[in-house]
Write a protein that holds these residues in place. Structure first.
Motif, mmCIF file in Angstrom:
data_model
loop_
_atom_site.group_PDB
_atom_site.id
_atom_site.type_symbol
_atom_site.label_atom_id
_atom_site.label_comp_id
_atom_site.label_asym_id
_atom_site.label_seq_id
_atom_site.Cartn_x
_atom_site.Cartn_y
_atom_site.Cartn_z
ATOM 1 N N ALA A 216 19.295 23.765 7.361
ATOM 2 C CA ALA A 216 18.956 23.489 8.755
ATOM 3 C C ALA A 216 19.223 24.747 9.571
ATOM 4 C CB ALA A 216 19.780 22.321 9.282
ATOM 5 N N TYR A 217 18.169 25.474 9.897
ATOM 6 C CA TYR A 217 18.302 26.760 10.554
ATOM 7 C C TYR A 217 17.467 26.806 11.833
ATOM 8 C CZ TYR A 217 19.734 27.732 5.732
ATOM 9 O OH TYR A 217 20.333 27.666 4.510
ATOM 10 N N SER A 218 17.856 27.708 12.746
ATOM 11 C CA SER A 218 17.130 27.834 14.011
ATOM 12 C C SER A 218 16.570 29.232 14.239
ATOM 13 C CB SER A 218 18.057 27.472 15.178
ATOM 14 O OG SER A 218 19.149 28.383 15.267
ATOM 15 N N TRP A 219 16.909 30.188 13.358
ATOM 16 C CA TRP A 219 16.391 31.547 13.474
ATOM 17 C C TRP A 219 16.077 32.102 12.098
ATOM 18 C CZ3 TRP A 219 18.453 36.170 11.476
ATOM 19 C CH2 TRP A 219 17.748 37.317 11.855
ATOM 20 N N TRP A 220 14.927 32.825 12.051
ATOM 21 C CA TRP A 220 14.482 33.459 10.825
ATOM 22 C C TRP A 220 14.004 34.869 11.153
ATOM 23 C CZ3 TRP A 220 13.277 28.816 12.794
ATOM 24 C CH2 TRP A 220 13.605 27.670 12.067
ATOM 25 N N SER A 221 14.367 35.828 10.345
ATOM 26 C CA SER A 221 13.865 37.187 10.523
ATOM 27 C C SER A 221 12.343 37.190 10.402
ATOM 28 C CB SER A 221 14.472 38.098 9.450
ATOM 29 O OG SER A 221 13.829 39.361 9.453
ATOM 30 N N TYR A 222 11.712 38.122 11.101
ATOM 31 C CA TYR A 222 10.267 38.288 10.955
ATOM 32 C C TYR A 222 9.918 38.976 9.634
ATOM 33 C CZ TYR A 222 9.105 36.937 15.774
ATOM 34 O OH TYR A 222 8.909 36.245 16.940
ATOM 35 N N ARG A 223 10.912 39.471 8.923
ATOM 36 C CA ARG A 223 10.669 40.198 7.675
ATOM 37 C C ARG A 223 10.787 39.271 6.461
ATOM 38 N NH1 ARG A 223 14.926 44.950 7.886
ATOM 39 N NH2 ARG A 223 16.233 43.183 8.470
ATOM 40 N N PHE A 224 10.164 39.712 5.356
ATOM 41 C CA PHE A 224 10.343 39.084 4.027
ATOM 42 C C PHE A 224 9.912 37.613 3.988
ATOM 43 C CE2 PHE A 224 14.065 42.055 4.630
ATOM 44 C CZ PHE A 224 13.474 43.151 4.008
ATOM 45 N N ASN A 225 8.953 37.215 4.848
ATOM 46 C CA ASN A 225 8.500 35.815 4.859
ATOM 47 C C ASN A 225 9.670 34.846 5.000
ATOM 48 O OD1 ASN A 225 5.652 36.237 4.494
ATOM 49 N ND2 ASN A 225 6.074 36.766 2.355
ATOM 50 N N ALA A 226 10.633 35.228 5.823
ATOM 51 C CA ALA A 226 11.877 34.455 5.912
ATOM 52 C C ALA A 226 11.630 33.018 6.362
ATOM 53 C CB ALA A 226 12.843 35.145 6.865
ATOM 54 N N ARG A 227 10.765 32.836 7.334
ATOM 55 C CA ARG A 227 10.561 31.459 7.809
ATOM 56 C C ARG A 227 9.808 30.624 6.779
ATOM 57 N NH1 ARG A 227 9.619 29.615 14.060
ATOM 58 N NH2 ARG A 227 9.923 27.388 13.678
ATOM 59 N N LYS A 228 8.824 31.227 6.149
ATOM 60 C CA LYS A 228 8.078 30.524 5.097
ATOM 61 C C LYS A 228 9.008 30.082 3.982
ATOM 62 C CE LYS A 228 4.247 31.133 1.856
ATOM 63 N NZ LYS A 228 3.203 32.089 1.363
ATOM 64 N N ASN A 229 9.985 30.919 3.664
ATOM 65 C CA ASN A 229 10.938 30.617 2.592
ATOM 66 C C ASN A 229 12.197 29.911 3.091
ATOM 67 O OD1 ASN A 229 9.279 31.910 0.655
ATOM 68 N ND2 ASN A 229 10.107 33.914 1.247
ATOM 69 N N ASN A 230 12.231 29.637 4.386
ATOM 70 C CA ASN A 230 13.392 29.022 5.039
ATOM 71 C C ASN A 230 14.689 29.774 4.733
ATOM 72 O OD1 ASN A 230 14.517 27.163 6.844
ATOM 73 N ND2 ASN A 230 15.142 25.778 5.190
ATOM 74 N N ALA A 231 14.601 31.090 4.783
ATOM 75 C CA ALA A 231 15.793 31.934 4.635
ATOM 76 C C ALA A 231 16.299 32.246 6.039
ATOM 77 C CB ALA A 231 15.457 33.198 3.861
ATOM 78 N N GLY A 232 16.976 31.281 6.640
ATOM 79 C CA GLY A 232 17.321 31.384 8.047
ATOM 80 C C GLY A 232 18.802 31.286 8.337
ATOM 81 N N TRP A 233 19.087 31.215 9.636
ATOM 82 C CA TRP A 233 20.438 31.102 10.172
ATOM 83 C C TRP A 233 20.436 30.022 11.247
ATOM 84 C CZ3 TRP A 233 24.068 35.710 10.270
ATOM 85 C CH2 TRP A 233 23.668 36.735 9.392
ATOM 86 N N ASP A 261 10.867 33.838 16.915
ATOM 87 C CA ASP A 261 11.632 33.881 15.677
ATOM 88 C C ASP A 261 12.736 32.824 15.670
ATOM 89 O OD1 ASP A 261 12.914 35.279 17.693
ATOM 90 O OD2 ASP A 261 13.643 36.895 16.397
ATOM 91 N N HIS A 262 12.969 32.182 16.813
ATOM 92 C CA HIS A 262 13.842 31.015 16.919
ATOM 93 C C HIS A 262 12.992 29.770 17.126
ATOM 94 C CE1 HIS A 262 17.723 33.227 17.958
ATOM 95 N NE2 HIS A 262 16.828 34.169 18.115
ATOM 96 N N CYS A 263 13.548 28.614 16.794
ATOM 97 C CA CYS A 263 12.917 27.350 17.182
ATOM 98 C C CYS A 263 13.839 26.642 18.172
ATOM 99 C CB CYS A 263 12.635 26.478 15.970
ATOM 100 S SG CYS A 263 14.098 25.725 15.212
ATOM 101 N N PRO A 264 13.298 25.693 18.936
ATOM 102 C CA PRO A 264 14.148 24.963 19.882
ATOM 103 C C PRO A 264 15.159 24.067 19.175
ATOM 104 C CG PRO A 264 11.816 24.756 20.452
ATOM 105 C CD PRO A 264 11.878 25.332 19.078
ATOM 106 N N VAL A 265 16.271 23.831 19.865
ATOM 107 C CA VAL A 265 17.241 22.816 19.458
ATOM 108 C C VAL A 265 17.363 21.811 20.607
ATOM 109 C CG1 VAL A 265 18.475 24.311 17.869
ATOM 110 C CG2 VAL A 265 19.194 24.217 20.257
ATOM 111 N N THR A 266 17.675 20.569 20.272
ATOM 112 C CA THR A 266 17.685 19.522 21.300
ATOM 113 C C THR A 266 18.942 18.670 21.227
ATOM 114 O OG1 THR A 266 16.515 17.890 19.933
ATOM 115 C CG2 THR A 266 15.163 19.401 21.247
ATOM 116 N N LEU A 267 19.206 17.979 22.312
ATOM 117 C CA LEU A 267 20.357 17.086 22.414
ATOM 118 C C LEU A 267 19.985 15.884 23.248
ATOM 119 C CD1 LEU A 267 23.526 16.623 22.092
ATOM 120 C CD2 LEU A 267 23.727 17.707 24.335
ATOM 121 N N THR A 268 20.369 14.700 22.776
ATOM 122 C CA THR A 268 20.258 13.478 23.564
ATOM 123 C C THR A 268 21.663 12.918 23.730
ATOM 124 O OG1 THR A 268 18.073 13.006 22.670
ATOM 125 C CG2 THR A 268 19.210 11.184 23.758
#
Length: 271
Positions: A216-233, A261-268
């Motif tokens: 479960a990550y919210s940021w991925w580098s633009y390099r090395f297909n990080a988001r496609k591979n879900n190599a995130g933080w 390079d980030h996605c949103p996070v939410t809270l209810t």
């Protein structure tokens, strides 16, 4: 009577660019449909965009340096009062004050007071490669922690703080903890300061609801297909005062939303 609120936070990494993308920022804001939407890294100066979100009040904080940092908050309810990073600076002493002063000029905080709570949007300074800015980061973390605690003590209102904290708290919060140990965002120093923030009376809402969830990550580098591979933080958070932690109903990471390079996070939460 308790009221249910939905909050969202997103590091847009350049708002002007996101406004032109498909889906655009306006589409994403409509999708999130939050009572309060917080942004980080807007990279704007005052007057550079003419942005209207119908039904929302706007609060902006701009960096003195052009095209850098910056935060903004859009709220359906009009805030009672607003504070910025100079209020964080007021909580720094001695040598730390000069370091925090540097970061306080970078548009890193929008703190909004409402009838029932404080909402604080933050873009935490990055420690940078080889921890070149770790001294600024450590001083900022101490002052910011004191600032949040002070808000709660001063007004007797719970605090919700969100944004890009630029730290993966534990090994579960990034794909490759071993190879990143000691790097910016996963140094012992930064993780330690995040522990101190939680120990000061704040709850990491997502991890509390999902203690064992991996990947479960919210940021991925633009390099090395990080988001496609879900190599995130996971470095984007919603923290709440411990006093209202049991009123959290949901905390999520919207990895289905692109545009940065980030996605949103939410809270209810009920407040």
């Amino acid at each position: 009577m308790l009221k249910t609120y939905t909050f969202a936070s997103w590091n847009v990494n350049g708002l002007r660019a996101v406004l032109k993308k498909d889906p655009s920022f306006l589409d994403v804001a409509d999708d999130l449909n939050a009572d309060i939407l917080a942004l980080q890294e807007t990279k704007l100066q005052e007057g550079q965009v003419d942005l209207e979100l119908p039904g929302y009040h706007q609060v902006w904080s701009y960096a003195e340096r052009k095209g850098y940092s910056g935060t903004a908050v859009f709220s359906r309810e009009e805030p009672r009062s607003v504070r910025h990073a100079d209020a964080v600076l007021a909580h720094a002493d001695g040598e730390d004050a000069a370091l925090v002063d540097e970061a306080s000029r970078e548009g890193r905080v929008c703190a909004l007071e409402f009838d029932r709570f404080w909402f604080v949007d933050v873009y935490t300074p990055n420690a940078q490669d080889k921890l070149a800015r770790i001294d600024v980061r450590m001083a900022w973390d101490d002052a910011y922690r004191s600032f949040l605690s002070g808000l709660e003590k001063e007004t007797q209102k719970p605090v919700i703080t969100c944004g890009d904290f630029n730290v993966a708290h534990n090994e579960i919060d990034l794909k490759n903890p071993r190879s990143n140990r000691g790097n910016a965002g996963f140094s012992d120093e930064e993780r330690g300061k995040f522990n101190e923030l939680l120990d000061a009376g704040f709850t990491d809402t997502f991890r509390t609801l999902n203690p064992d969830l991996e990947g479960a990550y919210s940021w991925w580098s633009y390099r090395f297909n990080a988001r496609k591979n879900n190599a995130g933080w996971r470095i984007d958070y919603f923290l709440v005062s411990d006093s209202v932690a049991d009123q959290v109903k949901d905390a999520s990471i919207r990895s289905d939303i692109f545009g940065s390079d980030h996605c949103p996070v939410t809270l209810t939460i009920e407040l």
